[in-house]
Write a protein that holds these residues in place. Structure first.
Motif, PDB file in Angstrom:
ATOM      1  N   GLU A 572       0.829  -1.213   0.000  1.00 49.55           N
ATOM      2  CA  GLU A 572       0.000   0.000   0.000  1.00 49.55           C
ATOM      3  C   GLU A 572       0.858   1.256   0.000  1.00 49.55           C
ATOM      4  OE1 GLU A 572      -3.202   0.393  -0.208  1.00 49.55           O
ATOM      5  OE2 GLU A 572      -4.051  -1.590   0.122  1.00 49.55           O
ATOM      6  N   ALA A 573       1.970   1.234   0.750  1.00 45.84           N
ATOM      7  CA  ALA A 573       2.864   2.397   0.763  1.00 45.84           C
ATOM      8  C   ALA A 573       3.500   2.616  -0.605  1.00 45.84           C
ATOM      9  CB  ALA A 573       3.945   2.213   1.829  1.00 45.84           C
ATOM     10  N   ARG A 574       3.893   1.542  -1.270  1.00 42.94           N
ATOM     11  CA  ARG A 574       4.440   1.663  -2.620  1.00 42.94           C
ATOM     12  C   ARG A 574       3.395   2.199  -3.597  1.00 42.94           C
ATOM     13  NH1 ARG A 574       9.853   2.060  -2.571  1.00 42.94           N
ATOM     14  NH2 ARG A 574      10.886   0.201  -1.767  1.00 42.94           N
ATOM     15  N   ALA A 575       2.146   1.781  -3.415  1.00 43.38           N
ATOM     16  CA  ALA A 575       1.071   2.288  -4.271  1.00 43.38           C
ATOM     17  C   ALA A 575       0.893   3.793  -4.091  1.00 43.38           C
ATOM     18  CB  ALA A 575      -0.232   1.553  -3.957  1.00 43.38           C
ATOM     19  N   CYS A 576       0.989   4.274  -2.851  1.00 44.08           N
ATOM     20  CA  CYS A 576       0.912   5.718  -2.602  1.00 44.08           C
ATOM     21  C   CYS A 576       2.087   6.437  -3.246  1.00 44.08           C
ATOM     22  CB  CYS A 576       0.865   5.973  -1.095  1.00 44.08           C
ATOM     23  SG  CYS A 576       0.749   7.718  -0.636  1.00 44.08           S
ATOM     24  N   GLU A 577       3.264   5.827  -3.161  1.00 50.77           N
ATOM     25  CA  GLU A 577       4.450   6.403  -3.795  1.00 50.77           C
ATOM     26  C   GLU A 577       4.245   6.507  -5.308  1.00 50.77           C
ATOM     27  OE1 GLU A 577       9.208   5.551  -3.293  1.00 50.77           O
ATOM     28  OE2 GLU A 577       7.875   3.849  -3.653  1.00 50.77           O
ATOM     29  N   LYS A 578       3.688   5.459  -5.931  1.00 50.45           N
ATOM     30  CA  LYS A 578       3.414   5.489  -7.365  1.00 50.45           C
ATOM     31  C   LYS A 578       2.356   6.537  -7.703  1.00 50.45           C
ATOM     32  CE  LYS A 578       6.251   2.378  -8.845  1.00 50.45           C
ATOM     33  NZ  LYS A 578       7.359   2.753  -9.764  1.00 50.45           N
ATOM     34  N   ALA A 579       1.421   6.758  -6.801  1.00 52.19           N
ATOM     35  CA  ALA A 579       0.388   7.771  -7.039  1.00 52.19           C
ATOM     36  C   ALA A 579       1.001   9.162  -7.158  1.00 52.19           C
ATOM     37  CB  ALA A 579      -0.643   7.734  -5.908  1.00 52.19           C
ATOM     38  N   LEU A 580       1.958   9.484  -6.294  1.00 52.00           N
ATOM     39  CA  LEU A 580       2.611  10.795  -6.380  1.00 52.00           C
ATOM     40  C   LEU A 580       3.450  10.907  -7.652  1.00 52.00           C
ATOM     41  CD1 LEU A 580       3.774  11.772  -2.782  1.00 52.00           C
ATOM     42  CD2 LEU A 580       2.122  12.921  -4.222  1.00 52.00           C
ATOM     43  N   CYS A 581       4.148   9.833  -8.009  1.00 53.48           N
ATOM     44  CA  CYS A 581       4.929   9.852  -9.254  1.00 53.48           C
ATOM     45  C   CYS A 581       4.013  10.045 -10.462  1.00 53.48           C
ATOM     46  CB  CYS A 581       5.722   8.553  -9.399  1.00 53.48           C
ATOM     47  SG  CYS A 581       7.024   8.334  -8.159  1.00 53.48           S
ATOM     48  N   PHE A 582       2.850   9.393 -10.459  1.00 53.44           N
ATOM     49  CA  PHE A 582       1.883   9.544 -11.547  1.00 53.44           C
ATOM     50  C   PHE A 582       1.342  10.967 -11.599  1.00 53.44           C
ATOM     51  CE2 PHE A 582      -2.592   9.270 -12.955  1.00 53.44           C
ATOM     52  CZ  PHE A 582      -2.378   8.837 -14.268  1.00 53.44           C
ATOM     53  N   ALA A 583       1.072  11.548 -10.416  1.00 48.95           N
ATOM     54  CA  ALA A 583       0.581  12.927 -10.373  1.00 48.95           C
ATOM     55  C   ALA A 583       1.618  13.900 -10.927  1.00 48.95           C
ATOM     56  CB  ALA A 583       0.207  13.295  -8.938  1.00 48.95           C
ATOM     57  N   LEU A 584       2.902  13.669 -10.641  1.00 48.72           N
ATOM     58  CA  LEU A 584       3.957  14.515 -11.200  1.00 48.72           C
ATOM     59  C   LEU A 584       3.990  14.404 -12.726  1.00 48.72           C
ATOM     60  CD1 LEU A 584       6.985  14.059  -8.740  1.00 48.72           C
ATOM     61  CD2 LEU A 584       5.752  16.176  -9.241  1.00 48.72           C
ATOM     62  N   ASP A 585       3.878  13.189 -13.241  1.00 45.53           N
ATOM     63  CA  ASP A 585       3.895  12.996 -14.690  1.00 45.53           C
ATOM     64  C   ASP A 585       2.699  13.659 -15.364  1.00 45.53           C
ATOM     65  OD1 ASP A 585       6.211  11.545 -14.391  1.00 45.53           O
ATOM     66  OD2 ASP A 585       5.198   9.597 -14.370  1.00 45.53           O
ATOM     67  N   MET A 586       1.552  13.675 -14.674  1.00 40.19           N
ATOM     68  CA  MET A 586       0.341  14.271 -15.249  1.00 40.19           C
ATOM     69  C   MET A 586       0.295  15.784 -15.081  1.00 40.19           C
ATOM     70  SD  MET A 586      -1.491  11.841 -16.629  1.00 40.19           S
ATOM     71  CE  MET A 586      -3.118  12.574 -16.716  1.00 40.19           C
ATOM     72  N   GLY A 587       1.179  16.338 -14.267  1.00 39.60           N
ATOM     73  CA  GLY A 587       1.222  17.782 -14.080  1.00 39.60           C
ATOM     74  C   GLY A 587       0.234  18.319 -13.070  1.00 39.60           C
ATOM     75  N   PHE A 588      -0.290  17.480 -12.187  1.00 40.48           N
ATOM     76  CA  PHE A 588      -1.213  17.961 -11.152  1.00 40.48           C
ATOM     77  C   PHE A 588      -0.430  18.755 -10.101  1.00 40.48           C
ATOM     78  CE2 PHE A 588      -3.493  13.717 -12.088  1.00 40.48           C
ATOM     79  CZ  PHE A 588      -4.113  14.271 -13.210  1.00 40.48           C
TER      80      PHE A 588
END
Length: 683
Positions: A572-588
């Motif tokens: 779950e912690a890794r999933a949260c980490e991936k969520a932030l990386c995805f948000a950076l890639d999307m420009g949020f």
């Protein structure tokens, strides 16, 4: 009652110095006055300059100046407020010194027992060699009363007082110990009670030398030391015999209480608070036999099911069933065997779990590999799998690969996996052992997992404890109705028949659940729901991230597979980490991260630096969060995170990294539309 207590406590006579028994009031007063005069009158001190001269002076002028400053109101207030209600002050307090064997963080009084046990074991096993050893057990006569205040006043001007208590069996060594004890008596006013002091010799000490030493020391010889600090000194192979007295004491403790008016709720409290605490002192030093633990558990089980009037009763369940948590149908009592292991685990802190008791099982020794940093890839911050599998046992290699790494430059630390603080505690150790037992019970075909909601609702009722226990007994079918009595082959009146359909009612499994809805974020903020699908048998998991705006429209989604994950919390912690990386890639720029793992969300919202296994990941997440204008972490139940969960299931089937922009798989879209409909059409 008052008269009876007066008669029991009344002194009928006293024995004077000449061993004469006196009964008269005046004679008793004379004996008592003389005794306390001798006890509290200062003795004639000899020259203590030699002893004082051995103490180094450590207090500097600056320290004295600070000590002599007058106390202010703020100083007094700060000192009082810094003290816990039932504890002494800390390292800067009045009565705790770092040289003490107890009352210090990380130390226990039982540590002295372990040291004494090892010393006696060494003396018993050393049967060769020219030089023998002995251990001397001293008893001080009225230790807290016979203290020379003048000597204490002189010693306080110095810092540190050390006494060497090791001895060898040479004439010089024995005389040195004797002289130390005499100096101790002379300057401090204490008195060694030779009648209670004992000496124990090593196995390689001859009989002539033993007799000579006893004559010089004037103490009794001990051939088989039984107890020290109420614990056995020598256990050996006869563990049942060594602890038999404790089992008798355990029974007497129960028999000494009157339970005639004690309800089942009172019994529960008495077992958990009093009876289960009795063996702790022994169990934190010795690994008790399973048969002995089962013997104590049998005593507890008999007490739990016994009728208060007749002290007899039907044992409706085993003790192991009662030790399950209340949500699993038990009473939450302790499994003594597991608790013994949890207590002993404080003496051992292995780096990795699994085989070898924490020791590394290597295929071959290689001096080229000496530090952990050599097993890491500098560029990708990952483990060097081929090297680890080549050097270590397969099971331990997998344990090493399960240790999470992060590229935030955090320091290395030892971590206990099963507690949020990362520090081992007996509570977390016992919980870990009990969890394994519960998992084995569930996988063997039991259906207790299906009734967790029912048991939870029973114990959450705002009614007296005895009524909760009665409801629990009804649901568990622990009542003497006709069918149960017949099955146990007990004599029953055939005219008595009770309908047992209550215990077969399926409607009891229906528990009303609170309707929890997914909530959209405020305008201008993107909410990223994350989840992880974890396969424990392969240590493989899929992280899923679903981004939605303030009206519930999909802004993007991704699923990403990862290997070598230790457990669901790390996943779950890794999933949260991936969520932030995805948000950076999307420009949020402003995001809300929402997940259904309460432990992960609590860790992310906490600024406390600890040794939790998620700390490296959470520190990396905090570094990533610095790239956003606003980041919020929220916890939601699984019902409000079902769209992200569905995406994780889809990613688990694909097993490849997948990305979507303003779209998602069909099943995920259906879950998203369901969330939107339920939110905007809520009552």
């Amino acid at each position: 009652m008052v008269v009876g207590r007066y008669n029991r406590n009344r002194m009928l006579g006293l024995e004077d110095d000449s061993s004469q028994w006196v009964t008269g009031t005046k004679d008793m007063m004379r004996v008592a006055v003389k005794y306390f005069e001798n006890l509290f009158t200062a003795s004639d001190l000899g020259g203590d300059d030699r002893v004082i001269g051995l103490v180094e002076k450590r207090i500097s002028r600056n320290m004295n100046e600070k000590l002599l400053q007058k106390f202010t109101k703020d100083d007094t207030w700060l000192a009082v407020k810094s003290m816990a209600p039932l504890k002494a002050p800390g390292s800067y307090g009045f009565c705790i010194d770092e040289a003490q064997g107890a009352f210090i963080l990380g130390r226990q009084i039982s540590d002295n027992t372990l040291i004494a046990y090892e010393v006696i074991h060494f003396l018993k096993m050393k049967k060769k060699g020219k030089h023998g050893n002995f251990a001397l057990k001293l008893d001080l006569s009225k230790a807290y009363d016979r203290v020379e205040r003048d000597f204490l006043a002189r010693i306080l001007s110095r810092l540190g007082f050390h006494q060497d208590c090791f001895g060898d069996t040479s004439a010089e060594g024995v005389c040195s110990v004797r002289n130390i004890l005499k100096d101790y008596e002379l300057v401090l006013g204490q008195k060694i009670n030779l009648g209670k002091s004992l000496i124990y010799f090593g196995a390689n000490v001859g009989e002539a030398i033993r007799s000579s030493i006893i004559d010089i020391m004037g103490v009794k010889r001990e051939t088989n030391p039984e107890k020290y600090l109420s614990l056995p000194m020598m256990v050996g192979r006869k563990k049942r015999w060594a602890f038999s007295n404790f089992a008798d004491h355990f029974r007497k403790r129960i028999a000494g209480w009157s339970f005639r008016y004690l309800s089942m709720g009172g019994k529960e409290v008495f077992i958990k608070v009093v009876l289960q605490a009795l063996p702790i002192y022994i169990m934190q030093c010795f690994a008790l036999l399973k048969t002995f633990c089962h013997q104590l558990e049998g005593i507890l089980n008999k007490f739990w099911w016994a009728n208060n009037k007749t002290s007899k009763g039907i044992h409706w369940s085993t003790w192991s069933a009662l030790c399950l948590p209340k949500v699993y149908g038990g009473m939450g009592f302790r499994d003594l065997c597991l608790f013994n292991k949890a207590l002993l685990a404080k003496q051992n802190d292995p780096w990795i779990r699994g085989p070898g008791n924490g020791r590394l099982l290597v295929h071959s020794m290689d001096i080229n590999w000496t530090i952990v940093d050599q097993f890491l890839n500098d560029e990708s911050d990952t483990w060097k799998k081929e090297v680890i599998y080549r050097l270590f046992d397969d099971k331990q290699a997998r344990c090493i690969l399960n240790i999470p790494l992060a590229g935030s430059g955090s320091s290395d630390m030892l971590v206990w996996w099963h507690d949020a603080s990362g520090e081992y505690s007996v509570k977390s150790g016992y919980r870990s052992l009990l969890t394994n037992v519960i998992q084995q019970t569930v996988t063997t075909g039991h259906t207790i997992e299906n009734y967790k909601n029912i048991f939870t609702s029973i114990w959450d009722l705002q009614i007296p404890a005895k009524m909760k226990i009665h409801l629990w007994s009804l649901f568990k079918n622990y009542v003497p109705h006709f069918l149960n009595l017949v099955q146990r082959r007990l004599h029953v009146d055939s005219s008595y028949v009770q309908d047992s359909s209550f215990y077969k009612t399926k409607g009891l499994s229906r528990v009303t659940k609170r309707n929890v809805l997914w909530r959209p974020p405020k305008s201008g903020v993107i909410k990223l729901n994350f989840d992880a699908s974890f396969a424990s048998n392969t240590n493989f998991f899929i992280s899923a991230v679903l981004a939605r705006d303030s009206v519930g429209q999909i802004m993007g989604a991704c699923s990403y597979p990862l290997l070598d994950v230790a457990n669901t919390f790390v996943a779950e912690a890794r999933a949260c980490e991936k969520a932030l990386c995805f948000a950076l890639d999307m420009g949020f720029r402003k995001v809300v991260l929402e997940g259904d793992s309460l432990k992960v969300i609590k860790k992310l919202n906490s600024n406390i630096v600890d040794r939790f296994v998620l700390s490296p990941i959470s520190q990396h997440i905090q570094v990533l969060a610095g790239s956003f204008e606003e980041v919020t972490y929220l916890f939601v139940p699984r019902e409000a995170n079902k769209a992200a969960h569905e995406l994780a299931m889809v990613g688990r089937n694909r097993k490849l990294p997948c990305f979507w922009v303003e779209e998602a798989p069909l099943s995920v879209i259906e879950a998203v539309e369901s969330d939107r409909y339920e939110w905007f059409h809520r009552c």
